[in-house]
Design an enzyme around this catalytic site. Structure first.
Site, PDB file in Angstrom:
ATOM      1  N   ASP A  13      44.606  42.304  43.498  1.00 39.69           N
ATOM      2  CA  ASP A  13      45.228  43.559  43.052  1.00 39.69           C
ATOM      3  C   ASP A  13      44.231  44.482  42.351  1.00 39.69           C
ATOM      4  OD1 ASP A  13      47.888  42.468  43.774  1.00 39.69           O
ATOM      5  OD2 ASP A  13      47.590  41.212  42.008  1.00 39.69           O
ATOM      6  N   HIS A  41      48.584  45.438  49.268  1.00 38.19           N
ATOM      7  CA  HIS A  41      47.747  46.425  48.608  1.00 38.19           C
ATOM      8  C   HIS A  41      48.344  47.807  48.809  1.00 38.19           C
ATOM      9  CE1 HIS A  41      45.775  45.214  52.461  1.00 38.19           C
ATOM     10  NE2 HIS A  41      45.896  46.488  52.711  1.00 38.19           N
ATOM     11  N   THR A  42      48.100  48.665  47.836  1.00 38.01           N
ATOM     12  CA  THR A  42      48.669  50.007  47.824  1.00 38.01           C
ATOM     13  C   THR A  42      47.583  51.034  48.108  1.00 38.01           C
ATOM     14  OG1 THR A  42      50.311  49.312  46.191  1.00 38.01           O
ATOM     15  CG2 THR A  42      49.947  51.680  46.445  1.00 38.01           C
ATOM     16  N   GLN A 223      43.138  38.973  48.880  1.00 36.88           N
ATOM     17  CA  GLN A 223      43.107  38.210  47.630  1.00 36.88           C
ATOM     18  C   GLN A 223      41.834  38.508  46.823  1.00 36.88           C
ATOM     19  OE1 GLN A 223      43.702  36.103  50.602  1.00 36.88           O
ATOM     20  NE2 GLN A 223      45.872  36.438  50.461  1.00 36.88           N
ATOM     21  N   GLY A 301      57.084  42.070  43.749  1.00 30.69           N
ATOM     22  CA  GLY A 301      57.612  42.822  42.625  1.00 30.69           C
ATOM     23  C   GLY A 301      57.410  42.124  41.291  1.00 30.69           C
ATOM     24  N   LEU A 331      40.116  52.979  35.661  1.00 30.78           N
ATOM     25  CA  LEU A 331      39.564  53.340  34.353  1.00 30.78           C
ATOM     26  C   LEU A 331      40.538  54.227  33.583  1.00 30.78           C
ATOM     27  CD1 LEU A 331      37.052  53.238  32.464  1.00 30.78           C
ATOM     28  CD2 LEU A 331      36.283  55.342  33.579  1.00 30.78           C
ATOM     29  N   GLY A 412      37.031  54.446  39.940  1.00 25.96           N
ATOM     30  CA  GLY A 412      38.325  55.052  40.187  1.00 25.96           C
ATOM     31  C   GLY A 412      38.919  55.603  38.906  1.00 25.96           C
ATOM     32  N   VAL A 413      39.333  56.870  38.940  1.00 25.90           N
ATOM     33  CA  VAL A 413      39.918  57.511  37.757  1.00 25.90           C
ATOM     34  C   VAL A 413      41.350  57.974  38.031  1.00 25.90           C
ATOM     35  CG1 VAL A 413      37.718  58.188  36.740  1.00 25.90           C
ATOM     36  CG2 VAL A 413      38.813  59.703  38.413  1.00 25.90           C
ATOM     37  N   GLY A 414      41.954  57.442  39.069  1.00 25.53           N
ATOM     38  CA  GLY A 414      43.317  57.773  39.439  1.00 25.53           C
ATOM     39  C   GLY A 414      43.657  57.085  40.743  1.00 25.53           C
TER      40      GLY A 414
END
Length: 429
Positions: A13, A41-42, A223, A301, A331, A412-414
């Site tokens: 994740d 994964h999203t 994973q 979930g 972050l 990553g900041v978003g």
């Protein structure tokens, strides 16, 4: 062109889907080399959130060919449900291909997974109950059914009957369940044959030919390092090798053809299911990270356990995978925290360990030794360079980089693909 592998550096994740999606427009193939529909994964594209399970994140990259590799275990029903769900939202899945040598998850694998977890009670691993472990067990025991078997009814029936002789004994005599009828399983698999056939390829040949032609292949590991059956926190692990070496095996791409090994790591740490977690938080801060970071499993979930960044894990993951780069995610979730602890070593029964303890017992006894960093309150989601970050956020990132032993090439900041600071190009630099 050589191949690139993306690997989770914690317990999953970490945001591998975002990294794959970010690079997807620049690669020709995206391969999933291990796992099944147990590792969700999203991916956020243009504000639209896509939750993927079995499909590679590259399915959303219009120019890349996504491949489910030979190291995966495939639930055909789940595969086509996921395809149908994407197509209903306007996504094009016609480029998807599946390795003929990938193994299949049968209905009896899911039954065995669930009854075994119930039987274990408090000693349960915390699996997703999707039959992944039992499918890999059959693969290693040479009882598995592969994608190619669906097109030969005689072979399919022979394999199903052979597998069920053992499993029905277990289900009936140990778990007090009814036996499973071989004919029903054969018919189940055959019902997918027509739709499956045009997707199936010799993926090893396809991928190596592509590399010979100068194309770029991205391997998207499922994973993560510490769920690896060999290098993870055994026995609280998955049933495959989601490390860089496993990506080579699960794709058929030789290790000398891999030029970049990219670790994906959160700016804090999470874990789903049972197992040791030295920096885990049990207070309001743990709940804050969980809610602010949206730390709930894509598949189940289940709320994810949350804790602080662990540089000991990061160093070990880098060593095991031969990371050339780290891609740090989330972050922005730490914005607003006054002081941020970072685990730099462990205390194990009074002895300092700067590296992973050798034994499972020692790791269970590991107490984190923290260094503390000043936090920041400014919104960082618009930052696109290190210089755009507030001083304290920048200091935090640079400290993690030094402690982790591998350069930080992206931050990553978003959640969106463009909410990323690229320090070093992940393909050519």
């Amino acid at each position: 062109m050589p191949a690139i592998v993306i690997v989770g550096a914690q317990w999953g994740d970490e945001g591998k889907g975002k990294a794959t999606d970010l690079l997807g427009g620049r690669v020709d193939y995206v391969v999933k080399p291990n796992g099944g529909n147990n590792a969700g994964h999203t991916v956020v594209v243009g504000g639209e959130k896509y939750e993927l399970k079995l499909l590679p994140a590259g399915i959303l990259s219009p120019n890349a060919i996504p491949i489910i590799g030979n190291g995966c275990v495939v639930n055909l029903e789940a595969l086509f449900q996921e395809i149908d769900g994407l197509e209903a939202r306007g996504a094009d899945t016609s480029r998807l291909r599946v390795s003929a040598n990938a193994h299949l998850v049968a209905p009896y694998h899911q039954v065995l997974d669930k009854v075994t977890e119930r039987f274990l009670g408090s000693r349960a691993i915390g699996t997703t109950g999707r039959g992944i472990g039992p499918a890999y067990m059959d693969k290693v025991a040479r009882l598995g059914i592969r994608v190619q078997d669906v097109f030969d009814e005689s072979i399919l029936r022979q394999k199903v009957e052979g597998s069920l002789r053992q499993k029905n004994e277990l289900l009936v005599k140990v778990y007090n369940r009814r036996d499973i009828i071989a004919d029903e399983i054969v018919e189940y698999f055959l019902s997918f044959a027509e739709r499956l056939r045009p997707l199936v390829i010799d993926s090893t040949l396809e991928l190596n030919n592509a590399l010979d032609e100068g194309k770029v292949v991205l391997m998207e590991g499922g994973q993560a390092t510490f769920l690896d059956v060999d290098h993870g926190t055994y026995p609280f692990v998955t049933s495959s090798n989601p490390t860089a070496g496993g990506a080579s095996v699960g794709s058929g791409i030789g290790p000398t053809r891999i030029s970049r090994s990219i670790g994906i790591i959160k700016a804090y740490t999470t874990r789903v299911g049972a197992g040791p977690f030295p920096t885990e938080l049990f207070d309001e801060m743990g709940v804050y990270l969980q809610k602010t970071g949206g730390e709930f499993g894509v598949n189940t979930g289940r709320p994810r356990r949350c804790g602080w960044y662990d540089a000991v894990l990061a160093r070990h993951a880098s060593r095991v995978n031969g990371f050339t780069d780290y891609f740090v995610t989330k972050l922005d979730v730490l914005t607003g925290i006054e002081q941020i602890p970072v685990c730099v070593a462990y205390d194990v029964d009074g002895v300092r360990h700067d590296e992973m303890p050798m034994t499972q017992t020692e790791f269970h006894h590991a107490v984190p030794i923290f260094e503390y960093f000043d936090g920041w309150t400014e919104d960082i989601t618009g930052a696109r360079t290190l210089e755009d970050l507030p001083e304290n956020a920048r200091n935090y990132v640079l400290a993690l980089e030094k402690l982790s032993g591998t350069r930080f090439s992206a931050i990553g900041v978003g959640p969106d693909r463009d909410q990323t600071i690229v320090v070093h190009d992940l393909i050519n630099d």
